[in-house]
Design a protein around this motif. Structure first.
Motif, PDB file in Angstrom:
ATOM      1  N   GLY A  53      -6.520 -14.193  -3.306  1.00 55.59           N
ATOM      2  CA  GLY A  53      -6.950 -14.401  -1.925  1.00 55.59           C
ATOM      3  C   GLY A  53      -6.332 -13.487  -0.894  1.00 55.59           C
ATOM      4  N   MET A  54      -5.724 -12.391  -1.305  1.00 52.55           N
ATOM      5  CA  MET A  54      -5.159 -11.434  -0.350  1.00 52.55           C
ATOM      6  C   MET A  54      -6.245 -10.456   0.081  1.00 52.55           C
ATOM      7  SD  MET A  54      -1.502 -10.641  -2.252  1.00 52.55           S
ATOM      8  CE  MET A  54      -0.911  -9.489  -1.007  1.00 52.55           C
ATOM      9  N   THR A  55      -6.164  -9.998   1.324  1.00 54.20           N
ATOM     10  CA  THR A  55      -7.076  -8.961   1.769  1.00 54.20           C
ATOM     11  C   THR A  55      -6.666  -7.632   1.145  1.00 54.20           C
ATOM     12  OG1 THR A  55      -5.759  -8.372   3.715  1.00 54.20           O
ATOM     13  CG2 THR A  55      -7.371 -10.161   3.973  1.00 54.20           C
ATOM     14  N   ALA A  56      -7.586  -6.689   1.140  1.00 59.08           N
ATOM     15  CA  ALA A  56      -7.277  -5.371   0.583  1.00 59.08           C
ATOM     16  C   ALA A  56      -6.132  -4.712   1.349  1.00 59.08           C
ATOM     17  CB  ALA A  56      -8.528  -4.490   0.621  1.00 59.08           C
ATOM     18  N   THR A  57      -6.102  -4.905   2.670  1.00 57.64           N
ATOM     19  CA  THR A  57      -5.045  -4.318   3.498  1.00 57.64           C
ATOM     20  C   THR A  57      -3.696  -4.946   3.177  1.00 57.64           C
ATOM     21  OG1 THR A  57      -6.625  -3.883   5.284  1.00 57.64           O
ATOM     22  CG2 THR A  57      -4.286  -3.913   5.864  1.00 57.64           C
ATOM     23  N   HIS A  58      -3.701  -6.243   3.012  1.00 55.50           N
ATOM     24  CA  HIS A  58      -2.463  -6.964   2.683  1.00 55.50           C
ATOM     25  C   HIS A  58      -1.905  -6.487   1.341  1.00 55.50           C
ATOM     26  CE1 HIS A  58      -0.345 -11.183   2.511  1.00 55.50           C
ATOM     27  NE2 HIS A  58       0.507 -10.175   2.490  1.00 55.50           N
ATOM     28  N   THR A  59      -2.766  -6.407   0.346  1.00 52.19           N
ATOM     29  CA  THR A  59      -2.340  -5.957  -0.979  1.00 52.19           C
ATOM     30  C   THR A  59      -1.820  -4.528  -0.926  1.00 52.19           C
ATOM     31  OG1 THR A  59      -3.986  -7.390  -2.035  1.00 52.19           O
ATOM     32  CG2 THR A  59      -3.071  -5.618  -3.364  1.00 52.19           C
ATOM     33  N   ALA A  60      -2.528  -3.670  -0.210  1.00 54.13           N
ATOM     34  CA  ALA A  60      -2.109  -2.265  -0.094  1.00 54.13           C
ATOM     35  C   ALA A  60      -0.736  -2.157   0.554  1.00 54.13           C
ATOM     36  CB  ALA A  60      -3.140  -1.482   0.710  1.00 54.13           C
ATOM     37  N   GLY A  61      -0.475  -3.032   1.524  1.00 53.60           N
ATOM     38  CA  GLY A  61       0.826  -3.017   2.189  1.00 53.60           C
ATOM     39  C   GLY A  61       1.947  -3.406   1.243  1.00 53.60           C
ATOM     40  N   VAL A  62       1.712  -4.407   0.407  1.00 52.30           N
ATOM     41  CA  VAL A  62       2.731  -4.835  -0.562  1.00 52.30           C
ATOM     42  C   VAL A  62       2.984  -3.727  -1.578  1.00 52.30           C
ATOM     43  CG1 VAL A  62       3.235  -6.482  -2.411  1.00 52.30           C
ATOM     44  CG2 VAL A  62       2.204  -7.286  -0.277  1.00 52.30           C
ATOM     45  N   ILE A  63       1.926  -3.095  -2.049  1.00 52.81           N
ATOM     46  CA  ILE A  63       2.072  -2.000  -3.014  1.00 52.81           C
ATOM     47  C   ILE A  63       2.837  -0.838  -2.386  1.00 52.81           C
ATOM     48  CG2 ILE A  63       0.829  -0.283  -4.382  1.00 52.81           C
ATOM     49  CD1 ILE A  63      -1.440  -2.347  -4.662  1.00 52.81           C
ATOM     50  N   SER A  64       2.517  -0.531  -1.138  1.00 56.75           N
ATOM     51  CA  SER A  64       3.183   0.572  -0.436  1.00 56.75           C
ATOM     52  C   SER A  64       4.681   0.320  -0.297  1.00 56.75           C
ATOM     53  CB  SER A  64       2.547   0.781   0.941  1.00 56.75           C
ATOM     54  OG  SER A  64       3.190   1.812   1.660  1.00 56.75           O
ATOM     55  N   LEU A  65       5.049  -0.924   0.021  1.00 56.84           N
ATOM     56  CA  LEU A  65       6.478  -1.256   0.144  1.00 56.84           C
ATOM     57  C   LEU A  65       7.191  -1.082  -1.194  1.00 56.84           C
ATOM     58  CD1 LEU A  65       6.427  -4.431   2.450  1.00 56.84           C
ATOM     59  CD2 LEU A  65       7.331  -2.142   3.002  1.00 56.84           C
ATOM     60  N   ALA A  66       6.524  -1.470  -2.274  1.00 59.36           N
ATOM     61  CA  ALA A  66       7.117  -1.325  -3.601  1.00 59.36           C
ATOM     62  C   ALA A  66       7.281   0.158  -3.941  1.00 59.36           C
ATOM     63  CB  ALA A  66       6.243  -2.014  -4.639  1.00 59.36           C
ATOM     64  N   GLU A  67       6.313   0.983  -3.567  1.00 56.47           N
ATOM     65  CA  GLU A  67       6.408   2.427  -3.833  1.00 56.47           C
ATOM     66  C   GLU A  67       7.530   3.053  -3.031  1.00 56.47           C
ATOM     67  OE1 GLU A  67       1.959   3.915  -4.993  1.00 56.47           O
ATOM     68  OE2 GLU A  67       2.271   3.280  -2.903  1.00 56.47           O
ATOM     69  N   GLN A  68       7.689   2.643  -1.788  1.00 49.24           N
ATOM     70  CA  GLN A  68       8.767   3.171  -0.958  1.00 49.24           C
ATOM     71  C   GLN A  68      10.120   2.803  -1.542  1.00 49.24           C
ATOM     72  OE1 GLN A  68       8.265   2.007   3.189  1.00 49.24           O
ATOM     73  NE2 GLN A  68       6.045   2.345   3.052  1.00 49.24           N
ATOM     74  N   SER A  69      10.232   1.557  -2.002  1.00 49.42           N
ATOM     75  CA  SER A  69      11.488   1.099  -2.589  1.00 49.42           C
ATOM     76  C   SER A  69      11.791   1.865  -3.870  1.00 49.42           C
ATOM     77  CB  SER A  69      11.409  -0.391  -2.875  1.00 49.42           C
ATOM     78  OG  SER A  69      12.579  -0.866  -3.476  1.00 49.42           O
ATOM     79  N   ALA A  70      10.777   2.169  -4.674  1.00 48.36           N
ATOM     80  CA  ALA A  70      10.982   2.892  -5.924  1.00 48.36           C
ATOM     81  C   ALA A  70      11.434   4.331  -5.678  1.00 48.36           C
ATOM     82  CB  ALA A  70       9.683   2.896  -6.738  1.00 48.36           C
ATOM     83  N   ARG A  71      10.989   4.915  -4.563  1.00 51.39           N
ATOM     84  CA  ARG A  71      11.364   6.300  -4.249  1.00 51.39           C
ATOM     85  C   ARG A  71      12.740   6.391  -3.614  1.00 51.39           C
ATOM     86  NH1 ARG A  71       5.746   6.667  -2.594  1.00 51.39           N
ATOM     87  NH2 ARG A  71       6.356   6.209  -0.439  1.00 51.39           N
ATOM     88  N   ALA A  72      13.228   5.269  -3.077  1.00 42.46           N
ATOM     89  CA  ALA A  72      14.510   5.300  -2.349  1.00 42.46           C
ATOM     90  C   ALA A  72      15.691   5.530  -3.296  1.00 42.46           C
ATOM     91  CB  ALA A  72      14.689   3.979  -1.606  1.00 42.46           C
TER      92      ALA A  72
END
Length: 206
Positions: free
Chosen positions: A187-206
Motif C-alpha cells: 500500500g505504499m505510493t511509488a514516491t514513498h517507496t522510491a524515497g525509502v530505496i533512495s535512503l537505503a542507497e545513500q546509506s550504503a554509499r556512506a
C-alpha cells in the motif's frame, strides 16, 4: 386485592465462542466473547418467549466494550508479528533470487534482517530452506499485512529488503523491481517507496 402483572421485553445474550482479539479501545490483545443478542418476552422478570435476534457482538473481557463482529477480522499482535516475519522472509528471498543467492555478504545481510524482524535464532541454513520453499507470488500475504501496518512498519520492510539487495553492490533492475513491487503490495505510493530505496542507497554509499 391488587394484582400487578409485570411483563415486558428484555435483551439477553448467549455466548457463542470465546478467544483473544485485538481490542480497538484497549489497544492490545484481550480476551473476548462473541455473543448473540436476542430479545425475549418476559413475565415477572422470567424470560419466556424468544422474539427476535438482534445480531452478534464482540465483547472485550477487559474494558467490556462491545464491537461488531468485524473486530475479529483484525489480527492480534501475535498474529501481526507472525505476518511481519513471514513477509520479511519472503521479500528477502525474492530480493536474493533477483540478485545473487550465493553472495556471502548478501546472505549475511538477509539473515540479519530476519533476526531483526523477530526470529533471533534464524541462521544461514534457514535461509537456504526458505530459498527452496518461498512462493513466487507474495501479493496476498503482503496485501493482508499492508492493511495493518503503519507507515513506519512498511518503510522498515522495504528498507530492510533494500539493505539486503545493496549488500553486494548497487541495485540491479530486477532487485529494484522487487522492492517497488513490495512497496506497492503493502500500500505504499511509488514516491514513498522510491524515497525509502533512495535512503537505503545513500546509506550504503556512506
Amino acid at each position: 386485592m391488587l394484582f400487578f402483572l409485570i411483563w415486558g421485553w428484555k435483551v439477553r445474550f448467549k455466548t457463542l465462542s470465546t478467544g483473544v482479539f485485538f481490542c480497538p479501545r484497549c489497544g492490545g490483545d484481550r480476551p473476548y466473547e462473541l455473543r448473540l443478542a436476542k430479545r425475549w418476552f418476559h413475565l415477572y422478570y422470567i424470560p419466556l418467549i424468544p422474539a427476535k435476534e438482534l445480531g452478534r457482538q464482540v465483547k472485550c473481557g477487559v474494558c467490556n466494550t462491545s464491537f461488531t463482529e468485524a473486530a475479529l477480522a483484525r489480527p492480534t499482535s501475535g498474529q501481526l508479528s507472525s505476518l511481519l516475519i513471514d513477509a520479511a522472509r519472503g521479500v528477502v528471498v525474492h530480493v536474493l533470487r533477483a540478485g545473487s543467492t550465493e553472495s556471502p555478504v548478501a546472505r549475511q545481510a538477509a539473515v540479519a534482517e530476519i533476526v531483526r524482524a523477530g526470529l533471533p535464532n534464524y541462521a544461514d541454513a534457514d535461509l537456504t530452506a526458505d530459498l527452496g520453499v518461498v512462493p513466487g507470488d507474495l501479493s496476498q500475504l503482503l496485501g493482508t499485512l499492508g492493511q495493518q501496518l503503519a507507515d513506519t512498519g512498511k518503510e522498515a520492510l522495504v528498507g530492510g529488503a533494500a539493505r539486503v539487495a545493496l549488500a553486494d553492490g548497487p541495485l540491479t533492475d530486477l532487485e529494484r523491481q522487487v522492492l517497488v513491487s513490495t512497496g506497492a503490495s503493502i500500500g505504499m505510493t511509488a514516491t514513498h517507496t522510491a524515497g525509502v530505496i533512495s535512503l537505503a542507497e545513500q546509506s550504503a554509499r556512506a
